[in-house]
Design a protein around this motif. Structure first.
Motif, PDB file in Angstrom:
ATOM      1  N   GLU A 239     -15.840  -0.547   2.448  1.00 19.77           N
ATOM      2  CA  GLU A 239     -15.332  -1.648   2.783  1.00 19.77           C
ATOM      3  C   GLU A 239     -16.031  -2.631   1.852  1.00 19.77           C
ATOM      4  N   MET A 240     -16.405  -2.470   1.241  1.00 18.38           N
ATOM      5  CA  MET A 240     -16.931  -2.975   0.088  1.00 18.38           C
ATOM      6  C   MET A 240     -16.257  -3.051  -1.190  1.00 18.38           C
ATOM      7  N   SER A 241     -16.064  -1.365  -1.745  1.00 23.05           N
ATOM      8  CA  SER A 241     -15.036  -0.969  -2.551  1.00 23.05           C
ATOM      9  C   SER A 241     -13.892  -1.942  -2.996  1.00 23.05           C
ATOM     10  N   LYS A 242     -13.272  -1.694  -1.594  1.00 33.32           N
ATOM     11  CA  LYS A 242     -11.711  -2.534  -1.396  1.00 33.32           C
ATOM     12  C   LYS A 242     -12.056  -3.848  -1.896  1.00 33.32           C
ATOM     13  N   LYS A 243     -12.861  -4.874  -1.528  1.00 29.92           N
ATOM     14  CA  LYS A 243     -13.714  -6.399  -1.831  1.00 29.92           C
ATOM     15  C   LYS A 243     -13.599  -5.970  -3.239  1.00 29.92           C
ATOM     16  N   GLN A 244     -14.456  -5.310  -3.686  1.00 32.35           N
ATOM     17  CA  GLN A 244     -14.472  -5.458  -5.100  1.00 32.35           C
ATOM     18  C   GLN A 244     -13.477  -5.300  -6.257  1.00 32.35           C
ATOM     19  N   ALA A 245     -12.537  -4.079  -5.184  1.00 35.05           N
ATOM     20  CA  ALA A 245     -10.926  -4.386  -6.451  1.00 35.05           C
ATOM     21  C   ALA A 245     -10.449  -5.669  -6.367  1.00 35.05           C
ATOM     22  N   GLU A 246     -10.412  -5.830  -5.689  1.00 37.84           N
ATOM     23  CA  GLU A 246      -9.486  -6.771  -5.374  1.00 37.84           C
ATOM     24  C   GLU A 246      -9.731  -8.166  -6.332  1.00 37.84           C
ATOM     25  N   GLU A 247     -11.586  -7.862  -6.428  1.00 41.91           N
ATOM     26  CA  GLU A 247     -11.807  -8.786  -7.336  1.00 41.91           C
ATOM     27  C   GLU A 247     -11.832  -8.991  -8.477  1.00 41.91           C
ATOM     28  N   SER A 248     -12.145  -7.295  -8.813  1.00 43.29           N
ATOM     29  CA  SER A 248     -12.115  -7.009 -10.375  1.00 43.29           C
ATOM     30  C   SER A 248     -10.432  -7.583 -11.234  1.00 43.29           C
ATOM     31  N   GLY A 249      -9.155  -6.821 -10.110  1.00 44.25           N
ATOM     32  CA  GLY A 249      -8.236  -6.823 -10.576  1.00 44.25           C
ATOM     33  C   GLY A 249      -7.226  -5.694  -9.962  1.00 44.25           C
ATOM     34  N   GLY A 250      -7.987  -4.607  -9.844  1.00 43.47           N
ATOM     35  CA  GLY A 250      -7.822  -3.487  -9.806  1.00 43.47           C
ATOM     36  C   GLY A 250      -7.150  -3.128  -7.982  1.00 43.47           C
ATOM     37  N   SER A 251      -7.171  -1.536  -8.036  1.00 44.50           N
ATOM     38  CA  SER A 251      -6.994  -1.961  -6.894  1.00 44.50           C
ATOM     39  C   SER A 251      -7.646  -0.048  -5.714  1.00 44.50           C
ATOM     40  N   PHE A 252      -7.755   0.094  -4.607  1.00 43.69           N
ATOM     41  CA  PHE A 252      -8.443   0.955  -3.766  1.00 43.69           C
ATOM     42  C   PHE A 252      -7.507   1.543  -2.709  1.00 43.69           C
ATOM     43  N   THR A 253      -7.593   3.302  -3.038  1.00 47.14           N
ATOM     44  CA  THR A 253      -6.631   3.436  -1.695  1.00 47.14           C
ATOM     45  C   THR A 253      -7.298   5.100  -1.096  1.00 47.14           C
ATOM     46  N   VAL A 254      -7.269   4.716  -0.138  1.00 49.26           N
ATOM     47  CA  VAL A 254      -7.672   5.607   0.513  1.00 49.26           C
ATOM     48  C   VAL A 254      -6.321   7.171   0.892  1.00 49.26           C
ATOM     49  N   THR A 255      -6.371   8.530   0.889  1.00 51.08           N
ATOM     50  CA  THR A 255      -5.365   8.871   1.101  1.00 51.08           C
ATOM     51  C   THR A 255      -5.588  10.414   1.679  1.00 51.08           C
ATOM     52  N   ASN A 256      -4.956  10.759   2.350  1.00 52.52           N
ATOM     53  CA  ASN A 256      -5.264  11.984   2.623  1.00 52.52           C
ATOM     54  C   ASN A 256      -4.152  13.342   2.426  1.00 52.52           C
ATOM     55  N   ASP A 257      -4.117  13.343   1.063  1.00 48.78           N
ATOM     56  CA  ASP A 257      -2.945  14.302  -0.147  1.00 48.78           C
ATOM     57  C   ASP A 257      -3.515  13.890  -1.248  1.00 48.78           C
ATOM     58  N   ILE A 258      -4.428  14.721  -1.664  1.00 52.21           N
ATOM     59  CA  ILE A 258      -4.884  15.231  -3.022  1.00 52.21           C
ATOM     60  C   ILE A 258      -3.424  15.025  -4.064  1.00 52.21           C
ATOM     61  N   ALA A 259      -2.401  15.202  -3.949  1.00 49.43           N
ATOM     62  CA  ALA A 259      -1.016  15.653  -4.637  1.00 49.43           C
ATOM     63  C   ALA A 259      -0.787  13.954  -4.399  1.00 49.43           C
ATOM     64  N   GLU A 260      -0.870  13.067  -3.992  1.00 55.40           N
ATOM     65  CA  GLU A 260      -0.690  11.883  -4.177  1.00 55.40           C
ATOM     66  C   GLU A 260      -1.220  11.362  -4.576  1.00 55.40           C
ATOM     67  N   ALA A 261      -2.625  11.984  -4.735  1.00 51.21           N
ATOM     68  CA  ALA A 261      -4.209  11.135  -5.335  1.00 51.21           C
ATOM     69  C   ALA A 261      -4.472  11.362  -6.744  1.00 51.21           C
TER      70      ALA A 261
END
Length: 399
Positions: A239-261
């Protein structure tokens, strides 16, 4: 003074890092972005001193105390190297050979080892809810000793890994990113895939993936955390990482697919770790002294890992990254298929192709730790670095 060295230390002019002085370094997310940038700059400056055969000693005497409550090679020697580089001798506290084994309290231990210590490095990463808590309690204990007059100086603490973060590792890895690309600002918009990978062992700490998402989301990077279902990390750090990504202009995604990553990633960081729920269970079993339960849990987790043996880094997977040339990183040691194990985190051909880069990545850690100590103990780092350069005291007197 060389132009390169001057450019490095001039970076400190525009940074606010005064709070690092006489402070501890336990979690990267407790530090400001300016403070993190100061660590990277000072690390580069200290490295430049050494590479130009100039002494970086700021201590004439004193101890660096290392407390490793888990096994270590790179971090143990990086801490010793950093302390020695700055002029400190290192003494390792082996709790099995100390009075801790006879019930000595943490308050007493912390003060007894710190009479002439300038820094204490602590690694305590195996038990959920315990490692960072131990480091905080140690910090409070030496602060109390200093205020009571027991200690003439308060040693500063550096976390060499806990259950929540691995700050020296993640700062060193990011220093590698900075040099591989073109500085910390160049990392904005870069996609980094931090993924789980299969390992034939269990119980590896969560602190690397947590430390990665906790740091890189602050830098405007597009961070993807990938793992099979059931291998979640601490939710509050997610949750902290999601907030930080919003503040920095980046993004944060969680996936269960290594190929997508991996797809179009600029950097890939595949690393095995144990499920958070399993680490919680193991911590409870250890506290109860249930070693039969621990053995049973280990067997269950090894079988669980086997269900995801396809989570491994192959040449085919690397080809899907940006231009097929993503930077492959790992905190080491990696489980290398056909080399260190029958089937592991990465194919041998991939690891061998990036071996030079991986060893260079690891080489940043002693300088990062030295920089943390330097900034904690020196009130005016730029002036001191200039003094060390101009003093021109040879590190090696070979003439």
């Amino acid at each position: 003074m060389s132009d390169k060295f001057q450019d490095i230390i001039n970076q400190l002019d525009n940074l606010d890092f005064k709070k690092l002085y006489q402070d501890d370094f336990l979690l990267t997310w407790d530090k400001s972005e300016d403070e993190l940038k100061a660590v990277w700059a000072v690390a580069d400056a200290i490295r430049e001193l050494r590479e130009n055969n100039k002494s970086a000693k700021i201590f004439d005497s004193g101890l660096g105390i290392s407390i490793f409550r888990d096994n270590s090679t790179r971090t143990r020697f990086s801490f010793a190297s950093a302390c020695n580089l700055l002029g400190l001798e290192v003494q390792d506290l082996d709790e099995k050979k100390s009075q801790v084994a006879h019930g000595e309290t943490l308050l007493e231990t912390a003060n007894m080892v710190s009479f002439m210590a300038d820094v204490v490095g602590i690694r305590d990463d195996m038990y959920i809810g315990k490692g960072h808590e131990y480091q905080e309690e140690f910090s409070k204990s030496v602060q109390r000793g200093y205020e009571d007059g027991t200690l003439e100086q308060r040693p500063t603490l550096v976390s060499l890994q806990c259950d929540r973060d691995h700050p020296t590792q993640m700062m060193a890895d990011t220093a590698h990113f900075n040099h591989y690309f073109d500085g910390v600002e160049s990392l904005k918009g870069k996609k980094v895939a931090l993924t789980w990978a299969y390992s034939p062992s269990y119980g590896k700490p969560l602190s690397c993936p947590q430390g990665g998402i906790g740091l890189w989301t602050r830098l405007g990077m597009d961070v993807v955390l990938a793992h099979p279902e059931g291998y979640e990390v601490m939710e509050d750090i997610v949750e902290m990482s999601k907030k930080q990504a919003e503040e920095s202009g980046g993004s944060f995604t969680v996936t269960n697919d290594i190929a997508e990553a991996f797809k179009d990633a600029d950097i890939v960081y595949p690393k095995s770790w144990a499920p958070f729920a399993a680490m919680e269970k193991r911590t409870k079993l250890y506290s109860e002294g249930d070693f039969d339960g621990i053995d049973k849990l280990e067997k269950e987790l090894l079988e669980q890992n086997k269900e995801h043996m396809d989570w491994t880094v192959t040449e085919e997977l690397m080809a899907t990254t940006k231009d097929g040339k993503a930077l492959y990183c790992h905190p080491l040691p990696a489980d290398i298929t056909g080399v260190s194990c029958e089937h592991g985190e990465v194919e041998a051909s991939v690891f061998d192709r990036y071996r030079k880069d991986l060893y260079k990545e690891a080489s940043f850690k002693p300088y990062i730790i030295a920089a943390m100590i330097f900034l904690q103990r020196v009130a005016d780092p730029k002036a001191k670095l200039e003094e060390l350069w101009n003093k021109d005291q040879p590190r090696v007197n070979d003439k």
